[in-house]
Design a protein around this motif. Sequence first.
Motif, PDB file in Angstrom:
ATOM      1  N   ASN A 478       0.804  -1.225   0.000  1.00  0.00           N
ATOM      2  CA  ASN A 478       0.000   0.000   0.000  1.00  0.00           C
ATOM      3  C   ASN A 478       0.837   1.275   0.000  1.00  0.00           C
ATOM      4  OD1 ASN A 478      -2.592  -0.987  -0.164  1.00  0.00           O
ATOM      5  ND2 ASN A 478      -2.744  -1.389   2.032  1.00  0.00           N
ATOM      6  N   PHE A 479       2.161   1.145   0.129  1.00  0.00           N
ATOM      7  CA  PHE A 479       2.986   2.350   0.054  1.00  0.00           C
ATOM      8  C   PHE A 479       2.947   2.964  -1.356  1.00  0.00           C
ATOM      9  CE2 PHE A 479       7.488   3.598  -1.058  1.00  0.00           C
ATOM     10  CZ  PHE A 479       7.273   4.947  -0.824  1.00  0.00           C
ATOM     11  N   PRO A 480       3.188   2.168  -2.423  1.00  0.00           N
ATOM     12  CA  PRO A 480       3.065   2.771  -3.770  1.00  0.00           C
ATOM     13  C   PRO A 480       1.657   3.307  -4.038  1.00  0.00           C
ATOM     14  CG  PRO A 480       4.118   0.605  -3.915  1.00  0.00           C
ATOM     15  CD  PRO A 480       3.669   0.755  -2.493  1.00  0.00           C
ATOM     16  N   VAL A 481       0.651   2.693  -3.416  1.00  0.00           N
ATOM     17  CA  VAL A 481      -0.717   3.193  -3.591  1.00  0.00           C
ATOM     18  C   VAL A 481      -0.845   4.583  -2.957  1.00  0.00           C
ATOM     19  CG1 VAL A 481      -3.157   2.773  -3.078  1.00  0.00           C
ATOM     20  CG2 VAL A 481      -1.670   0.855  -3.669  1.00  0.00           C
ATOM     21  N   ALA A 482      -0.195   4.771  -1.800  1.00  0.00           N
ATOM     22  CA  ALA A 482      -0.209   6.096  -1.158  1.00  0.00           C
ATOM     23  C   ALA A 482       0.458   7.122  -2.075  1.00  0.00           C
ATOM     24  CB  ALA A 482       0.511   6.028   0.189  1.00  0.00           C
ATOM     25  N   LEU A 483       1.572   6.722  -2.688  1.00  0.00           N
ATOM     26  CA  LEU A 483       2.248   7.641  -3.614  1.00  0.00           C
ATOM     27  C   LEU A 483       1.330   7.999  -4.781  1.00  0.00           C
ATOM     28  CD1 LEU A 483       5.843   6.122  -3.957  1.00  0.00           C
ATOM     29  CD2 LEU A 483       5.149   8.099  -2.619  1.00  0.00           C
ATOM     30  N   GLU A 484       0.641   6.993  -5.297  1.00  0.00           N
ATOM     31  CA  GLU A 484      -0.242   7.210  -6.443  1.00  0.00           C
ATOM     32  C   GLU A 484      -1.436   8.091  -6.051  1.00  0.00           C
ATOM     33  OE1 GLU A 484      -0.048   7.017  -9.469  1.00  0.00           O
ATOM     34  OE2 GLU A 484      -2.052   6.838 -10.283  1.00  0.00           O
ATOM     35  N   GLY A 485      -1.961   7.866  -4.832  1.00  0.00           N
ATOM     36  CA  GLY A 485      -3.070   8.699  -4.355  1.00  0.00           C
ATOM     37  C   GLY A 485      -2.651  10.161  -4.257  1.00  0.00           C
ATOM     38  N   ALA A 486      -1.415  10.384  -3.766  1.00  0.00           N
ATOM     39  CA  ALA A 486      -0.924  11.764  -3.633  1.00  0.00           C
ATOM     40  C   ALA A 486      -0.718  12.397  -5.007  1.00  0.00           C
ATOM     41  CB  ALA A 486       0.382  11.765  -2.840  1.00  0.00           C
ATOM     42  N   LEU A 487      -0.178  11.618  -5.938  1.00  0.00           N
ATOM     43  CA  LEU A 487       0.045  12.154  -7.295  1.00  0.00           C
ATOM     44  C   LEU A 487      -1.289  12.531  -7.946  1.00  0.00           C
ATOM     45  CD1 LEU A 487       1.925  12.734  -9.747  1.00  0.00           C
ATOM     46  CD2 LEU A 487       1.590  10.371 -10.435  1.00  0.00           C
ATOM     47  N   LYS A 488      -2.279  11.659  -7.801  1.00  0.00           N
ATOM     48  CA  LYS A 488      -3.593  11.935  -8.408  1.00  0.00           C
ATOM     49  C   LYS A 488      -4.178  13.220  -7.835  1.00  0.00           C
ATOM     50  CE  LYS A 488      -3.678   9.975 -11.253  1.00  0.00           C
ATOM     51  NZ  LYS A 488      -2.731   8.934 -11.591  1.00  0.00           N
ATOM     52  N   LEU A 489      -4.090  13.365  -6.498  1.00  0.00           N
ATOM     53  CA  LEU A 489      -4.694  14.558  -5.880  1.00  0.00           C
ATOM     54  C   LEU A 489      -3.988  15.837  -6.342  1.00  0.00           C
ATOM     55  CD1 LEU A 489      -7.025  15.159  -3.867  1.00  0.00           C
ATOM     56  CD2 LEU A 489      -5.270  15.534  -2.159  1.00  0.00           C
ATOM     57  N   LYS A 490      -2.667  15.783  -6.380  1.00  0.00           N
ATOM     58  CA  LYS A 490      -1.892  16.948  -6.860  1.00  0.00           C
ATOM     59  C   LYS A 490      -2.330  17.329  -8.267  1.00  0.00           C
ATOM     60  CE  LYS A 490       2.301  15.161  -5.933  1.00  0.00           C
ATOM     61  NZ  LYS A 490       3.433  14.872  -5.107  1.00  0.00           N
ATOM     62  N   GLU A 491      -2.359  16.317  -9.149  1.00  0.00           N
ATOM     63  CA  GLU A 491      -2.630  16.582 -10.564  1.00  0.00           C
ATOM     64  C   GLU A 491      -4.011  17.190 -10.788  1.00  0.00           C
ATOM     65  OE1 GLU A 491      -0.768  13.532 -13.583  1.00  0.00           O
ATOM     66  OE2 GLU A 491      -1.960  12.469 -12.127  1.00  0.00           O
ATOM     67  N   ILE A 492      -4.995  16.661 -10.070  1.00  0.00           N
ATOM     68  CA  ILE A 492      -6.377  16.984 -10.423  1.00  0.00           C
ATOM     69  C   ILE A 492      -6.928  18.133  -9.586  1.00  0.00           C
ATOM     70  CG2 ILE A 492      -8.719  15.973 -10.623  1.00  0.00           C
ATOM     71  CD1 ILE A 492      -6.592  14.903 -12.572  1.00  0.00           C
ATOM     72  N   SER A 493      -6.445  18.280  -8.329  1.00  0.00           N
ATOM     73  CA  SER A 493      -7.039  19.319  -7.482  1.00  0.00           C
ATOM     74  C   SER A 493      -6.056  20.444  -7.169  1.00  0.00           C
ATOM     75  CB  SER A 493      -7.498  18.699  -6.160  1.00  0.00           C
ATOM     76  OG  SER A 493      -6.358  18.371  -5.400  1.00  0.00           O
ATOM     77  N   TYR A 494      -4.782  20.272  -7.529  1.00  0.00           N
ATOM     78  CA  TYR A 494      -3.703  21.231  -7.240  1.00  0.00           C
ATOM     79  C   TYR A 494      -3.475  21.390  -5.737  1.00  0.00           C
ATOM     80  CZ  TYR A 494      -5.363  22.471 -11.951  1.00  0.00           C
ATOM     81  OH  TYR A 494      -5.811  22.425 -13.239  1.00  0.00           O
ATOM     82  N   ILE A 495      -3.971  20.445  -4.937  1.00  0.00           N
ATOM     83  CA  ILE A 495      -3.666  20.465  -3.496  1.00  0.00           C
ATOM     84  C   ILE A 495      -2.305  19.806  -3.313  1.00  0.00           C
ATOM     85  CG2 ILE A 495      -4.313  19.540  -1.231  1.00  0.00           C
ATOM     86  CD1 ILE A 495      -7.230  19.630  -2.172  1.00  0.00           C
ATOM     87  N   HIS A 496      -1.439  20.439  -2.537  1.00  0.00           N
ATOM     88  CA  HIS A 496      -0.132  19.853  -2.295  1.00  0.00           C
ATOM     89  C   HIS A 496      -0.295  18.542  -1.518  1.00  0.00           C
ATOM     90  CE1 HIS A 496       3.405  19.453   0.508  1.00  0.00           C
ATOM     91  NE2 HIS A 496       3.844  19.083  -0.669  1.00  0.00           N
TER      92      HIS A 496
END
Length: 611
Positions: A478-496
Motif C-alpha cells: 500500500n505504500f506505492p498506492v499512497a504515492l499514487e493517491g498523492a500524485l492523483k490529488l496533486k494533478e487533479i485538485s492542485y492540493i499539495h
Amino acid sequence: MCGIVGYIGHRQAYPVVLKGLKRLEYRGYDSSGVALIDDGLRVFKKKGKVSELEEATIGQNLSGQIGIGHTRWATHGEPSDRNAHPHVSALGKLAMIHNGIIENYASIKEELQNKGYTFKSDTDTEVLLNFIEDIKENNGCSLEEALRIALKRVVGAYCILLVDCNDPHTLLAARKGSPLVIGIGKGEHFLASDASPIIEYTKEVVYVNDYQIAIVKADELILKNLGNERQTPFITKLDMELAAIEKGGYDHFMLKEIYEQPSTIHDCLRGRLKPDVNQIIMGGVDVNLDQLSKAARIMIVACGTSWHAGLVAEYLIEELCRIPVEVEYASEFRYRNPVINPGDVIIAISQSGETADTLVALENAKEKGAIIFGVVNAVGSSIARLSHAGAYTHSGPEIGVASTKAFTGQLAVLSMMALKIAQAKGTISPERFSHLLQELAAIPAKVAKILEDTTGIEAIAKKYKDARDFLFLGRGYNFPVALEGALKLKEISYIHAEGYPAAEMKHGPIALVDDKLPVLFVATKDRYYDKIVSNVQEIKARKGRVICLATEGDTIIPSMADDVMFVPDADEVLAPMLSVVPLQLLSYYTGLALGLDVDKPRNLAKSVTVE
Ligand code: M6R
C-alpha cells in the motif's frame, strides 16, 4: 505532448483537422492553430483551448483540401497566439507544426540571425522552419531535399508536418522520437500523433519510424530515410472502436476511465489467466520465461503513475520470485550512467508508449545489450516497438490526463508476470499459486463493487477540498498506492500532497501534522495491519484529521478515523488494484468540487514526449 493533425485529400481539410485537434487536445491545450492551403496559405492560431480557436475562425474563409493543425504544450515561449503553431516561414511560403524539442535551436538561430533573419515567436519550431527555407532558397533544391538536409543537423526530438503554399498537393512529414501515424483512405491521407483522429475515417494505418520522411499526396504515400532511399510503408489495421475515445455519457473521460476498470482489468486477464486449469498464458512472457526466471536482477524503468506500478511490481517480484528488483525513474536512469550488462532484463512500463524519458533510457539500455520487456498500453507505440518482447495491458485508449485504468491494467499484467516467473522458478507453492489465480480472477468484480456506491467518497472530497496540504500513508504494497493517491490529488485538485511509507512519517513529516492537515491512511487488512493501527494513533495523538481506507468488515480502523472509505478484502499482493480506486475517485471529486477541469489539469499533458 503537443498534438499534430494533418489532412490531404478530396474533403475540406478544416473540419477534419479541427475534429482531430479536439481528439488530441489531451496531449496539450495551451494554444492551438491550423494552416490551410487553397488559393494561398491561411493560418489561424489562438491561445487557449481548441474551442477558442474554433470560435476565432467563425466567418473566415476555411477552404482547402490540405491542412495541418496543432494543439500545444509550451516548451519554448509562453502560451500565446504568437507562439502557437503553425509557424510561417520568413518568406511566407511554408507553414509547419512540430511536436518535440530542437535542442540545438539556439546555435541555428544565431546562424540565421547573422544572415539577417528575425523571428516572430520564441519557439524552436520557427527556427527550424526558417532553417529549412534558408537551405531551400540558397541551394535551389526541393523542399523535400531541404528538409532532409536540415534534419541531419537537428539534435533533439521532432514530429513535424510541413506544407508549401506553392504545392497544394503535397504534405511533408518527419519524425524522430515523437509519434506519427498516417491513416490510409481512398484518395486521402490523415496524419496524427495517435490514431484517435483517424479511426473515424480508416483503420488502415502506417506508423512512421524515427528518421523517416513521409511525402504524402492525396493518393500516394512515399516513405524515405534521411539518405533519400525509399522504404516500404508497413500497413497495420487498427484494433480500436470510435466509442473507446468518446465520453459515452460520462461528464469526464477520467470518470469514464475509472468506471471502465472492471472491464479493462477483465480484458487484460482474458485469455491469459486460466484459474480453472491453474495456468497463466502470456505469449511474450512464455517465450522469454527462461531469461526472465534466470535473471540475476530485474530493472524496472518508468515515469509517474507507471513508476508507481513498477514499485508494486518490485514488491511482487521480490516476494514471489526472489529476484532482486530495482525501480528507476527513467529520467535519472538515462543520465546517471547505470551499470547495464548484456542480458540484463529491463521491464519498461508505459501507458502511452511514447514517454521520451522512458524511450531514450530504453534505447540506451538496448544498445548496451539489455533485454527490454515492455508493459505498454498503446498498441504499436514506440516503446512497444522498441521492446524485444512484452505484454499489452489492453486498457483501451486513456484520454483523461490522469492515469487511472492504465495503472490497474499495468498491475494486472505485472501480477501475472510475477506469478508465471515464480512458478517457473519454483519459488511459489502450488497452493499459493492457485489461490492467487483465483484472487486475481475476482478482482474485476471487486472493483465493480467499489464503484457501486461512491457517495461516501464524494462527501469526503467535498469536506476536505479546501485543505492546503494532504499526506498519504501506506505500508508494504500500500505504500506505492499512497504515492499514487498523492500524485492523483496533486494533478487533479492542485492540493499539495505527499505520499510516504507510514513508518517513515515519524522521521520527519510528522512535524507537519496539526488539526488542519488531512492524513489519509491506506490501511487495509494485511501483514502490516497492527503496525498501521499504531501509526494512525500517532497522528490522532497530534490532532491530525484522519481519513482511512479500510477493508470491508473492519471495525478497528473505522473507529479511529474521522472519515473512512472501504474496499473489499483481497490478498495483500493484489490489493493495490482495489485500494487505488477510491483514491482515484477522491481526486476526481475533489477537482470537481473545486470547479477544475479534471480531464485537462493545468500545465499537464497526457503524453510527455519531451525530456
Ligand atoms: O505514458 P506513460 O505511462 O509513460 O506516462 C508516464 C507519466 O507521464 C504519467 O503516468 C503521468 O504521471 C500521469 N499524468 C499520471 O497521472
